[in-house]
Design a protein around this motif. Sequence first.
Motif, short mmCIF file in Angstrom:
data_model
loop_
_atom_site.label_atom_id
_atom_site.label_comp_id
_atom_site.label_asym_id
_atom_site.label_seq_id
_atom_site.Cartn_x
_atom_site.Cartn_y
_atom_site.Cartn_z
N VAL A 149 0.86 -1.18 0.00
CA VAL A 149 0.00 0.00 0.00
C VAL A 149 0.89 1.23 0.00
O VAL A 149 1.78 1.35 0.84
CB VAL A 149 -0.93 0.03 1.24
CG1 VAL A 149 -1.78 1.28 1.24
CG2 VAL A 149 -1.79 -1.20 1.29
N THR A 150 0.65 2.13 -0.96
CA THR A 150 1.43 3.35 -1.08
C THR A 150 0.51 4.55 -1.06
O THR A 150 -0.52 4.56 -1.74
CB THR A 150 2.22 3.36 -2.41
OG1 THR A 150 2.98 2.16 -2.51
CG2 THR A 150 3.14 4.56 -2.49
N GLY A 151 0.88 5.57 -0.31
CA GLY A 151 0.16 6.84 -0.28
C GLY A 151 1.12 7.95 -0.68
O GLY A 151 2.21 8.05 -0.14
N LEU A 152 0.70 8.79 -1.65
CA LEU A 152 1.56 9.86 -2.16
C LEU A 152 0.80 11.17 -2.24
O LEU A 152 -0.35 11.21 -2.71
CB LEU A 152 2.08 9.51 -3.57
CG LEU A 152 2.96 8.29 -3.68
CD1 LEU A 152 3.00 7.81 -5.12
CD2 LEU A 152 4.35 8.61 -3.18
N TYR A 153 1.43 12.24 -1.79
CA TYR A 153 0.91 13.60 -1.99
C TYR A 153 1.58 14.14 -3.23
O TYR A 153 2.81 14.11 -3.33
CB TYR A 153 1.22 14.48 -0.78
CG TYR A 153 0.62 15.86 -0.88
CD1 TYR A 153 -0.68 16.09 -0.46
CD2 TYR A 153 1.35 16.92 -1.40
CE1 TYR A 153 -1.25 17.36 -0.55
CE2 TYR A 153 0.79 18.18 -1.49
CZ TYR A 153 -0.50 18.39 -1.07
OH TYR A 153 -1.06 19.63 -1.17
N GLN A 154 0.79 14.63 -4.21
CA GLN A 154 1.35 15.06 -5.49
C GLN A 154 0.99 16.50 -5.82
O GLN A 154 -0.11 16.96 -5.53
CB GLN A 154 0.84 14.16 -6.62
CG GLN A 154 1.23 12.72 -6.49
CD GLN A 154 0.61 11.85 -7.57
OE1 GLN A 154 -0.29 12.26 -8.29
NE2 GLN A 154 1.11 10.63 -7.68
N GLY A 201 5.80 14.16 -6.36
CA GLY A 201 5.24 14.01 -5.03
C GLY A 201 6.09 13.14 -4.14
O GLY A 201 7.13 12.62 -4.55
N ALA A 202 5.62 13.00 -2.91
CA ALA A 202 6.33 12.21 -1.91
C ALA A 202 5.31 11.56 -0.99
O ALA A 202 4.19 12.02 -0.85
CB ALA A 202 7.27 13.10 -1.11
#
Length: 148
Positions: free
Chosen positions: A69-74, A88-89
Motif C-alpha cells: 500500500v502506497t500513499g503519495l501527496y502530489q 510528489g512524496a
Amino acid sequence: MKKIVFVFSLIFAATFSINAQDISDNAIGLRFGGGNGIGGEVSYQKALGSNNRLEIDLGLANEFANFKVTGLYQWVWNLENKFNWYAGAGGGIVSASGTGIYAAGVVGIEYNFDAPILLSIDYRPEVGVAGGLDGLNSDVALSVRYQF
C-alpha cells in the motif's frame, strides 16, 4: 554576477507563475509497474486542490498473501494543453517477506483525453526503512485511470 542572479530570478519567478490545469476530483484505475515493485496496482486519486492531489495504490501478489500500500501527496503542473507533469512524496507498507515500511517519491507525466480517461507514466523510487523492503528500489509504471 548580476546577470546570473537576474537569470535565476527569472527562472524562479516563471516556475511559480505557471498556471496549473484543474485536475479531476476523483480518478480510479490500474497502475502497471515493473522493477522491484509488486507489479500491477489498483490506483485511486483524490484532488485536494486545483493543483495537488492524494494518490493511494494497492498491489496484491502471491495469491493475495502479500500486499503493498502506497500513499503519495502530489503537485500537478500544466505542460501544454492536456499534458501535465507531477511530482510528489509519501510512503507505504509492504508485507512481502516480512512487514516493512518505506518512503517513496514520484515524478511523472500524464495526458488527459477528451473522454474521462487519464493516461500516465511515472518513475517511483522507494527507500525501505524497516522490514522486508530494504535499500533503494525503483519502479516505472504506466497507469490508466477513469476520471469522475
